[in-house]
Write a protein that holds these residues in place. Structure first.
Motif, PDB file in Angstrom:
ATOM      1  N   ALA A 315       0.890  -1.132   0.028  1.00 30.40           N
ATOM      2  CA  ALA A 315       0.028  -0.040  -0.061  1.00 30.40           C
ATOM      3  C   ALA A 315       0.916   1.219  -0.082  1.00 30.40           C
ATOM      4  N   PRO A 316       0.436   2.194  -0.463  1.00 33.21           N
ATOM      5  CA  PRO A 316       1.125   3.626  -0.165  1.00 33.21           C
ATOM      6  C   PRO A 316       1.732   3.748   0.969  1.00 33.21           C
ATOM      7  N   THR A 317       3.079   4.222   1.180  1.00 38.05           N
ATOM      8  CA  THR A 317       3.588   4.123   2.365  1.00 38.05           C
ATOM      9  C   THR A 317       3.097   5.037   3.441  1.00 38.05           C
ATOM     10  N   SER A 318       2.132   5.954   3.013  1.00 42.94           N
ATOM     11  CA  SER A 318       1.481   6.960   3.743  1.00 42.94           C
ATOM     12  C   SER A 318       0.459   6.198   4.815  1.00 42.94           C
ATOM     13  N   GLN A 319      -0.136   5.170   4.279  1.00 45.51           N
ATOM     14  CA  GLN A 319      -1.103   4.305   5.020  1.00 45.51           C
ATOM     15  C   GLN A 319      -0.559   3.512   5.868  1.00 45.51           C
ATOM     16  N   PHE A 320       0.812   3.475   6.060  1.00 48.93           N
ATOM     17  CA  PHE A 320       1.403   2.668   7.224  1.00 48.93           C
ATOM     18  C   PHE A 320       1.762   3.323   8.494  1.00 48.93           C
ATOM     19  N   GLU A 321       1.592   2.659   9.562  1.00 49.83           N
ATOM     20  CA  GLU A 321       1.977   3.326  10.839  1.00 49.83           C
ATOM     21  C   GLU A 321       3.009   2.153  11.388  1.00 49.83           C
ATOM     22  N   TYR A 322       3.782   2.962  12.208  1.00 50.75           N
ATOM     23  CA  TYR A 322       5.083   2.058  12.722  1.00 50.75           C
ATOM     24  C   TYR A 322       4.921   1.881  14.208  1.00 50.75           C
ATOM     25  N   ASP A 323       4.070   0.751  14.411  1.00 52.91           N
ATOM     26  CA  ASP A 323       3.567   0.512  15.851  1.00 52.91           C
ATOM     27  C   ASP A 323       4.638  -0.391  16.578  1.00 52.91           C
ATOM     28  N   GLY A 324       4.943  -0.143  17.384  1.00 54.49           N
ATOM     29  CA  GLY A 324       6.064  -1.042  18.138  1.00 54.49           C
ATOM     30  C   GLY A 324       7.489  -1.279  17.228  1.00 54.49           C
ATOM     31  N   GLY A 325       7.477  -0.366  16.559  1.00 58.25           N
ATOM     32  CA  GLY A 325       8.723  -0.357  15.546  1.00 58.25           C
ATOM     33  C   GLY A 325       8.550  -1.078  14.362  1.00 58.25           C
ATOM     34  N   SER A 326       7.629  -1.876  14.164  1.00 51.76           N
ATOM     35  CA  SER A 326       7.678  -2.804  12.796  1.00 51.76           C
ATOM     36  C   SER A 326       6.407  -1.789  12.019  1.00 51.76           C
ATOM     37  N   PRO A 327       6.521  -2.011  10.625  1.00 55.33           N
ATOM     38  CA  PRO A 327       5.216  -1.234   9.885  1.00 55.33           C
ATOM     39  C   PRO A 327       4.334  -2.149   9.649  1.00 55.33           C
ATOM     40  N   ALA A 328       2.908  -1.487  10.108  1.00 55.49           N
ATOM     41  CA  ALA A 328       1.710  -2.233   9.897  1.00 55.49           C
ATOM     42  C   ALA A 328       0.683  -1.211   9.303  1.00 55.49           C
ATOM     43  N   LEU A 329      -0.013  -1.944   8.476  1.00 54.18           N
ATOM     44  CA  LEU A 329      -0.978  -1.005   7.763  1.00 54.18           C
ATOM     45  C   LEU A 329      -1.865  -0.413   8.976  1.00 54.18           C
ATOM     46  N   VAL A 331      -5.547   0.683  10.610  1.00 53.30           N
ATOM     47  CA  VAL A 331      -6.824   0.211  10.663  1.00 53.30           C
ATOM     48  C   VAL A 331      -7.719   0.564   9.619  1.00 53.30           C
ATOM     49  N   GLY A 332      -8.481  -0.374   8.909  1.00 49.02           N
ATOM     50  CA  GLY A 332      -9.513  -0.008   7.918  1.00 49.02           C
ATOM     51  C   GLY A 332      -8.717   0.046   6.682  1.00 49.02           C
ATOM     52  N   THR A 333      -7.320   0.072   6.553  1.00 55.69           N
ATOM     53  CA  THR A 333      -6.969  -0.129   5.244  1.00 55.69           C
ATOM     54  C   THR A 333      -6.304  -1.503   4.813  1.00 55.69           C
ATOM     55  N   SER A 334      -6.269  -1.934   3.650  1.00 53.95           N
ATOM     56  CA  SER A 334      -5.691  -3.455   3.410  1.00 53.95           C
ATOM     57  C   SER A 334      -4.829  -3.142   2.483  1.00 53.95           C
ATOM     58  N   ALA A 335      -3.941  -4.163   2.091  1.00 52.09           N
ATOM     59  CA  ALA A 335      -2.890  -4.134   1.179  1.00 52.09           C
ATOM     60  C   ALA A 335      -3.632  -4.779  -0.096  1.00 52.09           C
ATOM     61  N   GLY A 336      -3.109  -4.100  -1.137  1.00 41.92           N
ATOM     62  CA  GLY A 336      -3.517  -4.247  -2.483  1.00 41.92           C
ATOM     63  C   GLY A 336      -2.308  -4.413  -3.481  1.00 41.92           C
ATOM     64  N   THR A 337      -2.609  -5.026  -4.632  1.00 44.32           N
ATOM     65  CA  THR A 337      -1.537  -5.236  -5.626  1.00 44.32           C
ATOM     66  C   THR A 337      -1.172  -3.893  -6.126  1.00 44.32           C
TER      67      THR A 337
END
Lengths: 393, 109
Positions: A315-329, A331-337
């Motif tokens: 997903a676009p990097t803007s939709q990631f948040e870095y919770d606990g140090g690792s990137p995670a999408l 809430v509410g967004t999902s990974a796409g191709t």
């Protein structure tokens, strides 16, 4: 002639020269007048058996050259150096010589200087050879252009010229040649020119050498192969490199040209083929994208993150948040191709009917090569997707 | 008293006397002065004196070429030099006599 006479001969010349130099403020004619035959008289004094000076050092016997000169001019009725300076300005050559003599006098008063001076004096022949080499370099630069200057002579003729110059330089240094007044100016002028040119010559040649090295290095790196540079690396790049560029994703299409999702790719050793090694931290740009993407792995049955599942989703990097140090999408967004390069790839001929059987070893070698051996049910025989129509005569 | 002080006044006279005896070049004159007993004089002083006497016209000079060594510049006395020598000789003898009387010693000849 005894050894003493030989070395004394050179000392006499040096002493006489020092006396002449100390006669500041006098015209050249007056100096010559006073010191004409000085060397001969000094040599006589040293050699005279009846004379106390026999075997003694020049300076010991006659005193410092400056004192000798002062006594000489005083006895000759000429004004002392101090008076002359008030009346007539010194020419720069005399003045610099005076400074040199003064400095040398002060240095000689130091305890550590005499051995150092003896050492430097013994290096004088090295200077004689070196200045001949410098003259050769200057001559080469002047006649042939400064590109032809090299550390050692190239041609035999250059060696001969260098040899001749060395002979001239050494003979002048030893006080054998160029002694008469009419020819004395030539080596003195050459010496001055050479001393002034020392640094420029060395700098130019060192610069040339480094230029040559740069060109050679560039050639070795392939800069002159029409722009293609061969880069040699110690470790092979891990990842997938296409056309010199490391790719971030792989897009898989089946035999018919339809896109495939979630394809796991392994290499010939059974290792997963990965394009990214960043654990989802990196950002990737695609052609035509407005913002960078980051990727997420697929998970396998054992809970392992798998990065060899293509095309990688993200997903676009803007939709990631870095919770606990690792990137995670978020809430509410999902990974796409990410966008496919094209919707459909050209279809293949003679493939895509028999499912692959890993146990069989060579899957595609037999049978499918000749068209017509196994008819393709889908009917498309070429890139064009339209139905085949039999031509009616 | 240091004889160099005494010498400064009479070096001209001594040099004239030596050259009058026989023509000589620089070091030759020095050698003869020394063998006459004047040990203290410096070579440079003698050469300078020869130069000065020549410039003032009391001496002539000529160069004698040599096969073995460098050319030599010889000095010889001329009429003016002889006149100067005579005058100074008289002055010296008078002066020496005066000093002898003053010091109460015999005149040294």
């Amino acid at each position: 002639m005894s050894v003493l006479a030989d070395t004394a001969g050179l000392d006499v010349v040096g002493y006489a020269a020092a006396v002449r130099r100390s006669l500041v403020g006098l015209s050249q004619d007056q100096v010559d007048d006073l010191t004409d035959g000085l060397e001969a008289d000094l040599a006589d004094a040293l050699a005279d058996e009846r004379h106390v000076a026999h075997g003694r050092e020049l300076v010991e016997q006659f005193g410092a050259p400056e004192a000798y000169a002062a006594e000489l001019r005083a006895a000759a009725g000429l004004p002392a150096a101090g008076d002359a300076r008030a009346r007539r300005p010194l020419d720069p050559v005399r003045r610099s010589r005076e400074v040199g003599t003064r400095v040398l006098g002060r240095l000689r008063a130091q305890a550590w200087w005499p051995p150092a001076e003896a050492f430097l004096v013994s290096l004088r022949p090295v200077w004689w050879v070196f200045r001949a080499w410098l003259v050769l370099q200057l001559a080469t630069a002047w006649v042939l252009g400064d590109r032809r200057m090299s550390w050692l002579p190239n041609a035999f003729a250059e060696w001969v010229v260098l040899g001749g110059l060395v002979v001239l330089s050494v003979q002048w240094g030893r006080g054998v040649w160029f002694q008469s007044r009419s020819t004395r100016w030539l080596p003195v002028l050459a010496n001055v020119v050479v001393v002034l040119a020392l640094l420029p010559v060395l700098a130019t040649m060192s610069h040339r050498s480094s230029q040559v090295e740069d060109v050679y290095r560039a050639w070795a790196a392939g800069a002159f192969n029409g722009g293609v540079q061969t880069v040699y690396q110690d470790k092979p790049v891990d990842g997938v490199v296409v056309d010199g560029i490391q790719v971030s994703n792989l897009f898989v299409y089946d035999a018919q040209g339809d896109p495939l999702q979630d394809v796991q790719i392994y290499d010939d050793r059974g290792l997963p083929v990965r394009t990214t090694f960043d654990d989802g931290y990196d950002q990737f740009w695609f052609p035509g994208s407005t913002e960078p993407w980051s990727f997420v792995p697929a998970a396998d049955v054992g809970g392992q993150a798998r990065w060899n599942v293509y095309p990688l989703r993200g997903a676009p990097t803007s939709q990631f948040e870095y919770d606990g140090g690792s990137p995670a999408l978020q809430v509410g967004t999902s990974a796409g191709t990410p966008p496919w390069p094209f919707a459909k790839a050209p279809a293949l001929v003679g493939r895509g009917t028999v499912p692959a059987d890993p146990a069989e070893g060579t899957v595609s070698a037999s049978g499918d090569q000749t068209a017509g051996a196994t008819p393709t049910p889908s009917g498309t025989t070429g890139p064009t997707a339209g139905p085949t129509a039999a031509p009616t005569p | 008293m240091d004889t160099t002080q005494l010498l400064k006044g009479v070096l001209d006279l001594a040099v004239l006397a030596v050259v009058a005896d026989e023509d000589g070049y620089g070091y030759d004159v020095v050698r003869r002065l020394r063998s006459a007993g004047i040990e203290e004089v410096g070579d440079a002083s003698v050469y300078g004196t020869l130069r000065r006497l020549y410039s003032s016209g009391a001496l002539t000079s000529y160069v004698v070429p040599s096969d073995e060594g460098p050319h030599r510049k010889y000095y010889g006395i001329n009429a003016q030099g002889r006149a100067m020598l005579e005058a100074q000789r008289k002055d010296w003898q008078e002066f020496a006599g005066t000093m002898a009387r003053l010091l109460g010693t015999e005149t040294v000849r």
